[in-house]
Design a protein around this motif. Structure first.
Motif, short mmCIF file in Angstrom:
data_model
loop_
_atom_site.label_atom_id
_atom_site.label_comp_id
_atom_site.label_asym_id
_atom_site.label_seq_id
_atom_site.Cartn_x
_atom_site.Cartn_y
_atom_site.Cartn_z
N GLN A 44 0.76 -1.37 0.20
CA GLN A 44 0.10 -0.01 -0.07
C GLN A 44 0.87 1.08 -0.12
N ALA A 45 0.16 2.41 -0.30
CA ALA A 45 0.44 4.31 -0.81
C ALA A 45 0.69 4.13 0.84
N VAL A 46 1.25 5.52 1.18
CA VAL A 46 0.87 5.36 2.72
C VAL A 46 1.52 7.14 2.34
N PRO A 47 1.16 8.14 3.16
CA PRO A 47 1.53 9.62 2.72
C PRO A 47 3.02 9.83 3.46
N ARG A 48 3.48 9.87 2.57
CA ARG A 48 5.47 10.31 2.97
C ARG A 48 5.52 10.76 4.28
N GLN A 49 5.12 12.01 4.69
CA GLN A 49 5.31 12.16 6.01
C GLN A 49 4.99 11.64 6.98
N MET A 50 4.30 10.40 6.76
CA MET A 50 4.00 9.37 8.29
C MET A 50 5.07 8.76 8.50
N PHE A 51 6.52 9.40 7.48
CA PHE A 51 7.65 8.52 7.64
C PHE A 51 8.81 9.33 8.30
N GLN A 52 9.56 9.09 9.66
CA GLN A 52 10.70 10.36 10.04
C GLN A 52 12.03 10.24 8.66
N ASP A 102 12.66 12.87 4.51
CA ASP A 102 13.36 12.65 2.69
C ASP A 102 14.52 11.61 2.20
N LYS A 103 15.02 10.58 2.87
CA LYS A 103 15.90 9.60 3.06
C LYS A 103 15.49 8.14 3.22
N VAL A 104 13.89 7.72 2.55
CA VAL A 104 13.62 6.85 2.72
C VAL A 104 13.51 6.73 0.82
N GLN A 105 14.20 4.88 1.03
CA GLN A 105 14.24 4.80 0.16
C GLN A 105 14.20 3.32 -0.57
N VAL A 106 14.16 3.04 -2.27
CA VAL A 106 13.38 1.92 -2.03
C VAL A 106 14.50 0.86 -1.94
N GLY A 107 14.17 -0.42 -1.12
CA GLY A 107 14.65 -1.44 -0.58
C GLY A 107 14.80 -1.34 1.12
N MET A 108 14.46 0.17 1.80
CA MET A 108 14.77 -0.05 2.97
C MET A 108 13.46 -0.77 3.80
N GLN A 109 13.84 -1.78 5.21
CA GLN A 109 12.98 -2.02 5.84
C GLN A 109 12.45 -1.18 7.20
N PHE A 110 11.07 -1.55 7.61
CA PHE A 110 11.19 -0.58 8.65
C PHE A 110 10.03 -1.66 9.51
N GLN A 111 10.08 -2.20 10.44
CA GLN A 111 9.31 -2.75 11.56
C GLN A 111 8.21 -1.68 12.10
N THR A 112 7.11 -2.02 11.92
CA THR A 112 5.61 -2.01 11.95
C THR A 112 4.90 -3.10 13.07
N THR A 141 8.97 -0.77 -1.26
CA THR A 141 9.10 -0.57 -2.73
C THR A 141 8.83 0.39 -3.97
N GLY A 142 8.38 0.78 -3.58
CA GLY A 142 7.88 2.72 -4.30
C GLY A 142 8.47 3.85 -3.68
N VAL A 143 8.75 5.49 -4.09
CA VAL A 143 8.86 6.45 -3.18
C VAL A 143 8.74 7.15 -4.53
N ASP A 144 7.72 8.48 -4.14
CA ASP A 144 7.31 9.37 -5.25
C ASP A 144 7.28 10.34 -4.29
N PRO A 145 7.12 11.67 -5.16
CA PRO A 145 7.18 12.82 -3.39
C PRO A 145 5.78 13.20 -2.91
N GLU A 146 4.65 12.56 -3.20
CA GLU A 146 3.82 12.78 -1.98
C GLU A 146 3.73 10.79 -0.83
N HIS A 147 4.00 10.29 -1.80
CA HIS A 147 3.68 8.64 -0.68
C HIS A 147 5.12 7.47 -0.83
N VAL A 148 5.20 6.71 -0.33
CA VAL A 148 5.79 6.03 0.08
C VAL A 148 4.96 3.96 -0.06
#
Length: 161
Positions: A77-85, A88-98, A111-118
């Motif tokens: 799913q695509a989530v708003p980029r501002q949900m990530f601390q 601007d450093k979030v990149q494809v391939g990074m993993q996070f625990q949720t 798996t994807g990053v654009d100006p508004e969503h991750v």
């Protein structure tokens, strides 16, 4: 001694995908140790090793249902980029625990990053993959009481704590 439930098993292995690409191997790390029957490894491999003994080798191809499951597109799913601390450093391939909806923890992969969503994917990275293992059984032994109590192997090739 044969591999059976509640036995500690040490294996050397090479894991390949359908294209023959090596995904993982124990050759650099030494044998993997696990407790048979305690879901320490994927079910298809555990089943294929049942009854084998030290020195036995086997090649087994495991379908997704007996490995890491089929891919579930609803877990991406695509989530708003501002949900990530540090968004601007979030990149494809990074993993996070949720935290999952059920309250448990889960790992998601970007798996994807654009100006508004991750876009994140909670599927296991090998979900949907047919896997081939080349395995040599190195050792089979009785577990310690502590290993039985904890449900996993301790020491070299197993869990360290």
């Amino acid at each position: 001694m044969q591999i059976a439930e509640n036995k500690v098993v040490s294996i050397d292995y090479t894991l390949k995908n359908d294209q023959g690409q090596v995904l993982d191997t124990s050759s650099e790390r030494g044998p993997l140790a696990y407790l048979q029957g305690h879901q320490n490894i994927i079910s298809g491999l555990e089943s294929a090793l049942e009854g084998k003994s030290a020195g036995d080798s086997v090649q087994v191809t495991i379908p997704p249902a007996e490995a890491y499951g089929e891919r579930d597109e609803s877990l991406s799913q695509a989530v708003p980029r501002q949900m990530f601390q540090d968004a601007d450093k979030v990149q494809v391939g990074m993993q996070f625990q949720t935290t999952s909806e059920e309250g448990g923890s889960q790992i998601v992969t970007v798996t994807g990053v654009d100006p508004e969503h991750v876009t994140v994917d909670a599927n296991h990275p090998l979900a949907g993959e047919t896997l081939t293992f080349d395995v040599t059984v190195v050792d089979v032994r009785e577990p310690t009481q502590e290993e039985m109590d904890h449900g996993h192997v301790h020491g070299p090739g197993g869990h360290q704590h």
